[in-house]
Design an enzyme around this catalytic site. Structure first.
Site, PDB file in Angstrom:
ATOM      1  N   ALA A 152     -39.391 -15.031 -14.366  1.00  0.00           N
ATOM      2  CA  ALA A 152     -38.871 -16.165 -13.592  1.00  0.00           C
ATOM      3  C   ALA A 152     -37.406 -15.936 -13.265  1.00  0.00           C
ATOM      4  O   ALA A 152     -36.697 -15.213 -13.977  1.00  0.00           O
ATOM      5  CB  ALA A 152     -39.037 -17.464 -14.371  1.00  0.00           C
ATOM      6  N   ILE A 211     -36.926 -14.616 -18.408  1.00  0.00           N
ATOM      7  CA  ILE A 211     -36.314 -15.408 -17.352  1.00  0.00           C
ATOM      8  C   ILE A 211     -34.890 -14.906 -17.113  1.00  0.00           C
ATOM      9  O   ILE A 211     -34.201 -14.506 -18.052  1.00  0.00           O
ATOM     10  CB  ILE A 211     -36.353 -16.920 -17.707  1.00  0.00           C
ATOM     11  CG1 ILE A 211     -35.826 -17.789 -16.556  1.00  0.00           C
ATOM     12  CG2 ILE A 211     -35.665 -17.229 -19.011  1.00  0.00           C
ATOM     13  CD1 ILE A 211     -36.095 -19.278 -16.728  1.00  0.00           C
ATOM     14  N   CYS A 212     -34.489 -14.884 -15.859  1.00  0.00           N
ATOM     15  CA  CYS A 212     -33.124 -14.583 -15.440  1.00  0.00           C
ATOM     16  C   CYS A 212     -32.664 -13.219 -15.960  1.00  0.00           C
ATOM     17  O   CYS A 212     -33.249 -12.196 -15.643  1.00  0.00           O
ATOM     18  CB  CYS A 212     -32.206 -15.726 -15.880  1.00  0.00           C
ATOM     19  SG  CYS A 212     -30.570 -15.720 -15.130  1.00  0.00           S
ATOM     20  N   GLY A 213     -31.633 -13.167 -16.773  1.00  0.00           N
ATOM     21  CA  GLY A 213     -31.107 -11.908 -17.280  1.00  0.00           C
ATOM     22  C   GLY A 213     -32.106 -11.118 -18.095  1.00  0.00           C
ATOM     23  O   GLY A 213     -32.033  -9.887 -18.150  1.00  0.00           O
ATOM     24  N   VAL A 239     -35.196 -10.745 -17.305  1.00  0.00           N
ATOM     25  CA  VAL A 239     -35.960  -9.972 -16.318  1.00  0.00           C
ATOM     26  C   VAL A 239     -35.133  -8.785 -15.836  1.00  0.00           C
ATOM     27  O   VAL A 239     -35.666  -7.685 -15.641  1.00  0.00           O
ATOM     28  CB  VAL A 239     -36.400 -10.843 -15.122  1.00  0.00           C
ATOM     29  CG1 VAL A 239     -37.303 -10.056 -14.191  1.00  0.00           C
ATOM     30  CG2 VAL A 239     -37.105 -12.103 -15.589  1.00  0.00           C
TER      31      VAL A 239
END
Length: 195
Positions: free
Chosen positions: A149, A97-99, A101
């Site tokens: 995500a 998720i977020c960083g 990814v």
């Protein structure tokens, strides 16, 4: 018992893994552990966390790797890369998720997967990212053994990771997520009391 490793770097986004970790940790079938490059990390919210495993000392037979976002994923540490590469090679379920990814995009891990993230345009300078056509503007995406995500999607992320690891039936997971998203009283109106 199945083991979930939550990979948290310093300045990790504590809210991004909270729904998933608390759901897994309440199950008799799962244990939740933290892993990092350092023995203590701090979250963006100010929580100091003593991690369970330093990368390289983790159990070989873990069942889920969760890459929690944060501010320090622009990291070239070889042990971090090796852990993630090995998880992909062994087809271990991975949630990012977020960083987390962003890290996968930068290092070419997303090239064979449908995926999402914060912004595909932020990855234009990543030489190893060649999958722009497989990016979807959705809160979370599940493909094969990977869930990705954006940073505003902790509930959608939790939903798809729980499906990925077959945590419960699809209907039960959907009901859990409904309560997280809409709250207790709306849940009771739709499904009746949970207790």
């Amino acid at each position: 018992m199945k083991q979930a490793l939550f990979l948290i770097l310093d300045e990790y986004a504590d809210w991004e893994g909270a729904y998933l970790s608390s759901t897994l940790n309440q199950s008799e079938d799962w244990s939740v552990h933290t892993i990092s490059l350092e023995d203590t990390v701090s979250s963006i919210g100010g929580f100091k966390t003593a991690v369970d495993y330093i990368i390289g000392s983790e159990p070989e037979d873990f069942n889920l790797l969760v890459m929690v976002g944060g501010n320090t994923w622009n990291n070239d540490h070889k042990k971090l890369f090796h852990l993630i590469k090995t998880a992909f090679q062994n087809n271990i379920p991975i949630g990012a998720i977020c960083g987390g990814v962003d890290y996968l995009a930068k290092n070419g891990f997303l090239n064979d997967y449908n995926h999402t993230g914060n912004s595909v345009d932020a990855w234009n300078d990543y030489e190893n990212y060649h999958a722009k056509s497989s990016f979807f503007q959705q809160q979370a995406v599940k493909d094969k053994n990977l869930v990705t995500a954006n940073g505003t999607a902790p509930i959608e992320f939790t939903h798809l990771v729980l499906e990925l690891v077959a945590f419960d039936t699809s209907e039960n997971i959907k009901r859990m997520m409904y309560m997280y998203k809409y709250g207790f009283y709306h849940y009771c109106e739709k499904y009746g009391g949970p207790f």
